[in-house]
Design a protein around this motif. Structure first.
Motif, mmCIF file in Angstrom:
data_model
loop_
_atom_site.group_PDB
_atom_site.id
_atom_site.type_symbol
_atom_site.label_atom_id
_atom_site.label_comp_id
_atom_site.label_asym_id
_atom_site.label_seq_id
_atom_site.Cartn_x
_atom_site.Cartn_y
_atom_site.Cartn_z
ATOM 1 N N SER A 199 5.339 5.931 -19.951
ATOM 2 C CA SER A 199 4.285 5.482 -19.052
ATOM 3 C C SER A 199 2.917 5.985 -19.509
ATOM 4 O O SER A 199 1.924 5.249 -19.479
ATOM 5 N N ARG A 200 2.848 7.225 -19.940
ATOM 6 C CA ARG A 200 1.572 7.771 -20.431
ATOM 7 C C ARG A 200 1.121 7.072 -21.706
ATOM 8 O O ARG A 200 -0.061 6.798 -21.884
ATOM 9 N N GLN A 201 2.060 6.772 -22.604
ATOM 10 C CA GLN A 201 1.715 6.070 -23.839
ATOM 11 C C GLN A 201 1.193 4.673 -23.530
ATOM 12 O O GLN A 201 0.214 4.220 -24.118
ATOM 13 N N TYR A 202 1.846 3.995 -22.601
ATOM 14 C CA TYR A 202 1.440 2.656 -22.181
ATOM 15 C C TYR A 202 0.027 2.692 -21.606
ATOM 16 O O TYR A 202 -0.827 1.888 -21.964
ATOM 17 N N GLY A 203 -0.234 3.655 -20.713
ATOM 18 C CA GLY A 203 -1.552 3.776 -20.100
ATOM 19 C C GLY A 203 -2.635 4.100 -21.112
ATOM 20 O O GLY A 203 -3.729 3.547 -21.056
ATOM 21 N N ALA A 204 -2.339 4.978 -22.049
ATOM 22 C CA ALA A 204 -3.326 5.361 -23.066
ATOM 23 C C ALA A 204 -3.656 4.179 -23.973
ATOM 24 O O ALA A 204 -4.818 3.964 -24.337
ATOM 25 N N LYS A 205 -2.656 3.393 -24.304
ATOM 26 C CA LYS A 205 -2.852 2.235 -25.183
ATOM 27 C C LYS A 205 -3.801 1.225 -24.536
ATOM 28 O O LYS A 205 -4.773 0.779 -25.145
ATOM 29 N N TYR A 206 -3.538 0.882 -23.284
ATOM 30 C CA TYR A 206 -4.350 -0.125 -22.625
ATOM 31 C C TYR A 206 -5.702 0.425 -22.180
ATOM 32 O O TYR A 206 -6.681 -0.319 -22.107
ATOM 33 N N SER A 207 -5.790 1.699 -21.929
ATOM 34 C CA SER A 207 -7.080 2.312 -21.626
ATOM 35 C C SER A 207 -7.993 2.237 -22.848
ATOM 36 O O SER A 207 -9.185 1.948 -22.728
ATOM 37 N N ALA A 208 -7.429 2.482 -24.023
ATOM 38 C CA ALA A 208 -8.213 2.387 -25.261
ATOM 39 C C ALA A 208 -8.680 0.952 -25.498
ATOM 40 O O ALA A 208 -9.816 0.727 -25.945
ATOM 41 N N GLN A 209 -7.836 -0.030 -25.182
ATOM 42 C CA GLN A 209 -8.235 -1.432 -25.345
ATOM 43 C C GLN A 209 -9.384 -1.785 -24.401
ATOM 44 O O GLN A 209 -10.316 -2.493 -24.786
ATOM 45 N N LEU A 210 -9.321 -1.295 -23.168
ATOM 46 C CA LEU A 210 -10.393 -1.579 -22.223
ATOM 47 C C LEU A 210 -11.701 -0.922 -22.652
ATOM 48 O O LEU A 210 -12.769 -1.527 -22.535
ATOM 49 N N GLU A 211 -11.628 0.296 -23.158
ATOM 50 C CA GLU A 211 -12.848 0.969 -23.629
ATOM 51 C C GLU A 211 -13.445 0.232 -24.815
ATOM 52 O O GLU A 211 -14.668 0.107 -24.923
#
Length: 57
Positions: free
Chosen positions: A11-23
């Protein structure tokens, strides 16, 4: 119960991946009044802030 730590890591990896895409797309991470992390679009603001009856941005 043994799979709980694995789920948390994924879950943390998933969140970090998509957070980086949004940034990368220009969104800004902002913490709202309740402490939740929200992503605000470029030139935008959190929902509930400002006057909703003003036209335009």
């Amino acid at each position: 119960m043994a799979l709980l730590p694995v789920g948390l890591v994924l879950s943390r990896q998933y969140g970090a991946k998509y957070s980086a895409q949004l940034e990368t797309a220009g969104f800004t991470p902002v913490t709202d009044q309740n402490g939740r992390l929200r992503d605000v679009p470029p030139g935008g603001q959190l929902p509930g802030h400002g006057n909703p009856f003003i036209g335009g941005a």
